[in-house]
Motif scaffolding. Structure first.
Motif, PDB file in Angstrom:
ATOM      1  N   ILE A   7       0.979  -1.193   0.202  1.00  0.00           N
ATOM      2  CA  ILE A   7      -0.096   0.033  -0.080  1.00  0.00           C
ATOM      3  C   ILE A   7       0.872   1.245   0.133  1.00  0.00           C
ATOM      4  O   ILE A   7       1.797   1.147   0.817  1.00  0.00           O
ATOM      5  CB  ILE A   7      -0.893   0.034   1.329  1.00  0.00           C
ATOM      6  CG1 ILE A   7      -1.947  -1.244   1.036  1.00  0.00           C
ATOM      7  CG2 ILE A   7      -1.655   1.271   1.563  1.00  0.00           C
ATOM      8  CD1 ILE A   7      -2.768  -1.189   2.319  1.00  0.00           C
ATOM      9  N   ILE A   8       0.751   2.255  -0.754  1.00  0.00           N
ATOM     10  CA  ILE A   8       1.513   3.339  -1.066  1.00  0.00           C
ATOM     11  C   ILE A   8       0.606   4.667  -0.713  1.00  0.00           C
ATOM     12  O   ILE A   8      -0.297   5.016  -1.023  1.00  0.00           O
ATOM     13  CB  ILE A   8       1.749   3.597  -2.489  1.00  0.00           C
ATOM     14  CG1 ILE A   8       2.562   2.269  -2.952  1.00  0.00           C
ATOM     15  CG2 ILE A   8       2.916   4.972  -2.636  1.00  0.00           C
ATOM     16  CD1 ILE A   8       2.937   2.261  -4.601  1.00  0.00           C
ATOM     17  N   SER A   9       1.338   5.357   0.546  1.00  0.00           N
ATOM     18  CA  SER A   9       0.930   6.490   0.860  1.00  0.00           C
ATOM     19  C   SER A   9       1.645   7.586   0.303  1.00  0.00           C
ATOM     20  O   SER A   9       2.875   7.573   0.309  1.00  0.00           O
ATOM     21  CB  SER A   9       0.951   6.649   2.438  1.00  0.00           C
ATOM     22  OG  SER A   9       0.581   8.026   2.797  1.00  0.00           O
ATOM     23  N   THR A  10       1.233   8.437  -0.706  1.00  0.00           N
ATOM     24  CA  THR A  10       1.933   9.488  -1.445  1.00  0.00           C
ATOM     25  C   THR A  10       1.337  10.774  -1.713  1.00  0.00           C
ATOM     26  O   THR A  10       0.325  11.134  -1.400  1.00  0.00           O
ATOM     27  CB  THR A  10       2.161   8.614  -2.935  1.00  0.00           C
ATOM     28  OG1 THR A  10       2.745   9.348  -3.843  1.00  0.00           O
ATOM     29  CG2 THR A  10       0.681   8.394  -3.474  1.00  0.00           C
ATOM     30  N   ASP A  11       2.086  11.862  -1.945  1.00  0.00           N
ATOM     31  CA  ASP A  11       1.857  13.137  -2.256  1.00  0.00           C
ATOM     32  C   ASP A  11       2.491  13.552  -3.569  1.00  0.00           C
ATOM     33  O   ASP A  11       3.109  14.572  -3.809  1.00  0.00           O
ATOM     34  CB  ASP A  11       2.378  14.075  -1.262  1.00  0.00           C
ATOM     35  CG  ASP A  11       3.695  14.063  -1.083  1.00  0.00           C
ATOM     36  OD1 ASP A  11       4.310  15.184  -0.525  1.00  0.00           O
ATOM     37  OD2 ASP A  11       4.355  13.340  -1.499  1.00  0.00           O
ATOM     38  N   ASP A 130      -1.744   9.562   7.119  1.00  0.00           N
ATOM     39  CA  ASP A 130      -2.591   8.577   6.935  1.00  0.00           C
ATOM     40  C   ASP A 130      -2.220   7.336   7.744  1.00  0.00           C
ATOM     41  O   ASP A 130      -3.092   6.490   8.208  1.00  0.00           O
ATOM     42  CB  ASP A 130      -2.853   8.431   5.364  1.00  0.00           C
ATOM     43  CG  ASP A 130      -3.719   9.340   4.844  1.00  0.00           C
ATOM     44  OD1 ASP A 130      -3.234  10.185   3.877  1.00  0.00           O
ATOM     45  OD2 ASP A 130      -4.982   9.637   5.380  1.00  0.00           O
ATOM     46  N   PHE A 131      -0.910   7.039   7.460  1.00  0.00           N
ATOM     47  CA  PHE A 131      -0.263   5.786   8.382  1.00  0.00           C
ATOM     48  C   PHE A 131      -0.539   6.124   9.717  1.00  0.00           C
ATOM     49  O   PHE A 131      -1.019   4.937  10.747  1.00  0.00           O
ATOM     50  CB  PHE A 131       0.927   5.451   8.051  1.00  0.00           C
ATOM     51  CG  PHE A 131       1.195   4.918   6.678  1.00  0.00           C
ATOM     52  CD1 PHE A 131       0.265   4.401   5.805  1.00  0.00           C
ATOM     53  CD2 PHE A 131       2.429   4.825   6.258  1.00  0.00           C
ATOM     54  CE1 PHE A 131       0.408   3.804   4.774  1.00  0.00           C
ATOM     55  CE2 PHE A 131       2.894   4.411   4.961  1.00  0.00           C
ATOM     56  CZ  PHE A 131       1.715   3.855   3.981  1.00  0.00           C
ATOM     57  N   ALA A 132      -0.456   7.187  10.488  1.00  0.00           N
ATOM     58  CA  ALA A 132      -0.678   7.580  11.817  1.00  0.00           C
ATOM     59  C   ALA A 132      -2.365   7.350  12.149  1.00  0.00           C
ATOM     60  O   ALA A 132      -2.425   6.614  13.269  1.00  0.00           O
ATOM     61  CB  ALA A 132      -0.364   8.795  12.184  1.00  0.00           C
ATOM     62  N   LEU A 133      -3.184   7.970  11.355  1.00  0.00           N
ATOM     63  CA  LEU A 133      -4.504   7.810  11.440  1.00  0.00           C
ATOM     64  C   LEU A 133      -4.803   6.331  11.507  1.00  0.00           C
ATOM     65  O   LEU A 133      -5.704   5.707  12.329  1.00  0.00           O
ATOM     66  CB  LEU A 133      -5.305   8.305  10.717  1.00  0.00           C
ATOM     67  CG  LEU A 133      -5.410   9.845  10.427  1.00  0.00           C
ATOM     68  CD1 LEU A 133      -5.826  10.434   9.200  1.00  0.00           C
ATOM     69  CD2 LEU A 133      -6.053  10.334  11.760  1.00  0.00           C
ATOM     70  N   LEU A 134      -4.212   5.420  10.704  1.00  0.00           N
ATOM     71  CA  LEU A 134      -4.562   3.854  10.549  1.00  0.00           C
ATOM     72  C   LEU A 134      -4.147   3.254  11.790  1.00  0.00           C
ATOM     73  O   LEU A 134      -4.910   2.530  12.285  1.00  0.00           O
ATOM     74  CB  LEU A 134      -3.837   3.273   9.407  1.00  0.00           C
ATOM     75  CG  LEU A 134      -3.747   1.900   9.256  1.00  0.00           C
ATOM     76  CD1 LEU A 134      -5.174   1.135   9.001  1.00  0.00           C
ATOM     77  CD2 LEU A 134      -2.496   1.414   8.187  1.00  0.00           C
ATOM     78  N   LEU A 135      -2.970   3.704  12.465  1.00  0.00           N
ATOM     79  CA  LEU A 135      -2.316   2.922  13.561  1.00  0.00           C
ATOM     80  C   LEU A 135      -2.857   3.423  14.790  1.00  0.00           C
ATOM     81  O   LEU A 135      -3.229   2.663  15.574  1.00  0.00           O
ATOM     82  CB  LEU A 135      -0.972   3.275  13.738  1.00  0.00           C
ATOM     83  CG  LEU A 135       0.115   2.749  12.529  1.00  0.00           C
ATOM     84  CD1 LEU A 135       1.407   3.557  12.733  1.00  0.00           C
ATOM     85  CD2 LEU A 135       0.303   1.255  12.762  1.00  0.00           C
ATOM     86  N   LYS A 136      -3.607   4.530  14.814  1.00  0.00           N
ATOM     87  CA  LYS A 136      -4.285   5.088  16.081  1.00  0.00           C
ATOM     88  C   LYS A 136      -5.919   4.462  16.023  1.00  0.00           C
ATOM     89  O   LYS A 136      -6.251   4.143  16.996  1.00  0.00           O
ATOM     90  CB  LYS A 136      -4.280   6.393  16.176  1.00  0.00           C
ATOM     91  CG  LYS A 136      -3.051   7.043  16.467  1.00  0.00           C
ATOM     92  CD  LYS A 136      -2.843   6.915  18.061  1.00  0.00           C
ATOM     93  CE  LYS A 136      -1.737   7.411  18.486  1.00  0.00           C
ATOM     94  NZ  LYS A 136      -1.208   7.196  20.003  1.00  0.00           N
TER      95      LYS A 136
END
Ligand code: RIB
Ligand code: CA
Length: 307
Positions: A7-11, A130-136
């Protein structure tokens, strides 16, 4: 190597475009989802750039709309480097939003990860909101995550401020959540991208590769480095390289903490290679020629794979 689910989180972002392109056509990766987030430019542009890129590449990977802004930090922008829309230099054909999956990115990533028969690798090449929101939101998600690989952080001078690299500075609180997650983390810091700059000869090689190569050549030709350095630096593909060709890097254990309170140090990466409390593996060097060959080969594979 069996295909790694990714999964790629990207800007996107010019260098993001290169990283996503190589990932999509790698025989060793199975890109399950792309999550454009705010970052180099506003989410409206990073989302549309992601859709336009997939249209150009004739791929159909689901897209989840990521965060619109950081958790706490003031929003920053790198439009001066990547152009107002984030992809200065190449006019992509406008795509529809049919690849966008409705729902919150954290929930969509969680479902994708927990439904995967194999542990999923997370690639972060923008701010880590977004990875922080997923983990939280879903602490148990760590059970089925292989590792998090990021382009970010800096051992020496930063590029957003003297002490901070852009992706980390974009959302320091989110980065700290990631580094405190207990997950295996690999880091391609600023120094690696600064070293793997593309030479004019390599630019010509890329341009000759085909329509994908020409698209990347056009984008790279328009990167405006803030320090005025004429050498073209492509940061985000170095994180993909950490997944696909780790042998070309020198990687060291470290303890990484992110400063979230200092006036002049906000967003700084505090990387301690002497600590016994290792929470990340940080690339400290790279074989520039081997990486360049891998990168150019990745572009060629994209041109060959794009039907
Ligand atoms: O510091 C470089 C990083 O910031 C890269 O990911 C680039 O795309 C920007 O997001
Ligand atoms: Ca990026």
């Amino acid at each position: 190597m069996t295909k790694k689910p990714l999964i790629i989180s990207t800007d996107p972002g010019i260098d993001d475009i290169a990283a996503i392109t190589i990932s999509l056509f790698s025989k060793d990766l199975d890109v399950k989802m792309i999550v454009p987030t705010w970052g180099n430019v506003a989410l409206e542009y990073t989302l549309q750039n992601t859709l336009n890129l997939e249209k150009f590449l004739h791929t159909g990977v689901p897209v989840a709309e990521g965060a619109n802004q950081p958790l706490v930090a003031p929003k920053i922008s790198a439009a001066s480097v990547h152009g107002k829309t984030g992809v200065a230099g190449f006019d992509f054909e406008e795509a529809t939003n049919e690849l966008v999956v409705p729902g919150l990115a954290a929930t969509l990533m969680y479902n994708e990860i927990m439904d995967s028969p194999e542990k999923v690798t997370l690639l972060g090449i923008g701010p880590l909101t977004d990875f922080a929101l997923l983990l939280k939101q879903y602490p148990n998600v760590v059970e089925n995550i292989e590792e998090i690989v990021i382009m970010g952080a800096n051992i020496g001078r930063g590029n957003h401020s003297p002490l901070a690299e852009y992706n980390i500075a974009g959302d320091p609180e989110a980065a700290q959540v990631v580094f405190q997650s207990g997950l295996p983390i690999k880091v391609a810091p600023l120094e690696i991208g600064n070293k793997t700059h593309i030479t004019p000869e390599e630019m010509r090689e890329i341009d000759k590769s085909g329509e994908v190569g020409h698209m990347l050549y056009s984008l790279f030709s328009n990167i405006h480095e803030p320090d005025g350095d004429p050498r073209i630096k492509i940061f985000d593909p170095t994180a993909v390289g950490l997944i696909l060709c780790p042998e070309v890097f020198t990687i060291r254990d470290a303890n990484v903490q992110i400063e979230t309170s200092g006036k002049f140090t906000y967003g700084a990466s505090v990387i301690d290679f002497m600590s016994e409390e290792v929470n990340a593996q940080v690339a400290t060097d790279v074989d520039v020629d081997s990486f360049a060959n891998w990168f150019i080969d990745g572009v060629r594979k994209a041109d060959q794979g794009r039907q």
